[in-house]
Design an enzyme around this catalytic site. Structure first.
Site, PDB file in Angstrom:
ATOM      1  N   HIS A 142       9.914  45.205   3.600  1.00 46.47           N
ATOM      2  CA  HIS A 142      10.382  44.406   4.734  1.00 46.47           C
ATOM      3  C   HIS A 142      11.745  44.895   5.211  1.00 46.47           C
ATOM      4  CE1 HIS A 142       7.422  40.996   4.539  1.00 46.47           C
ATOM      5  NE2 HIS A 142       7.139  41.682   3.434  1.00 46.47           N
ATOM      6  N   CYS A 144      13.792  43.419   7.005  1.00 43.06           N
ATOM      7  CA  CYS A 144      14.796  42.354   6.927  1.00 43.06           C
ATOM      8  C   CYS A 144      15.473  42.331   5.559  1.00 43.06           C
ATOM      9  CB  CYS A 144      14.181  40.990   7.262  1.00 43.06           C
ATOM     10  SG  CYS A 144      12.758  40.536   6.271  1.00 43.06           S
TER      11      CYS A 144
END
Length: 183
Positions: A142, A144
């Site tokens: 991910h 993020c």
């Protein structure tokens, strides 16, 4: 598309850029086209890929491993990428192997969390194929987590959804996990 273009122009201005600068002139249109592609799954029904099946007297695990995908985290609007592994035990009918990859492709093209993506794919197979069991395991990195915030590149999120006999029968679950990961 024009609405996305206007929003991108506003974001560029908000971060202190000049949206009329030569290098950024076409950026809003490019981003709008990219979003149309990345979120195309919002306008497609993945069930269509499971409508055609073949009658087969086969009742062992069918597994497609390492189906690559890219999706978008709905919390930060950053991509997450990885592999999906889908296994099922048929009950008299099998689906073309590429259809499983197509289901992953459609479902991944939506803003979401990985947990929901995993569950959505598993439920689609249970509902549409009338199988004895479904196992879906997704591994993803991910953005993020890797490029902002905690900044831990190389970390993977692994989610699973076990349905039918893969949930109720430990030896079946163990078998499919060994087929996915070896050992």
């Amino acid at each position: 598309m024009p609405r996305i273009e206007r929003a991108v122009r506003e974001i560029l201005a908000a971060v202190g850029e000049d949206p009329d600068r030569e290098g950024l002139l076409e950026t809003p249109a490019r981003v709008a086209r990219m979003y149309a592609e990345l979120f195309s799954g919002l306008h497609e029904d993945p069930r269509i890929h499971l409508e055609k099946y073949f009658t087969e007297k086969y009742d062992e695990v069918v597994l497609v491993r390492d189906i690559s995908f890219n999706s978008m985290c709905e919390h930060h609007m950053l991509p997450f990428s990885g592999k999906a592994h889908i296994g099922y035990v048929p009950k008299g009918k099998v689906v073309g192997l590429s259809k499983l990859a197509r289901v992953v492709e459609v479902v991944s093209r939506r803003p979401q969390v990985q947990e929901r993506m995993t569950e959505t794919i598993a439920n689609l197979l249970i509902d549409e194929l009338d199988v004895k069991g479904v196992a879906v395991v997704i591994e993803a990195s991910h953005s993020c987590m890797t490029i902002r915030g905690v900044r831990k590149p190389g970390s993977l999120c692994v989610t699973s959804a076990m349905k039918g006999l893969f949930r109720s029968n430990e030896s079946s679950r163990s078998e499919v996990m060994k087929l996915i990961y070896g050992g």
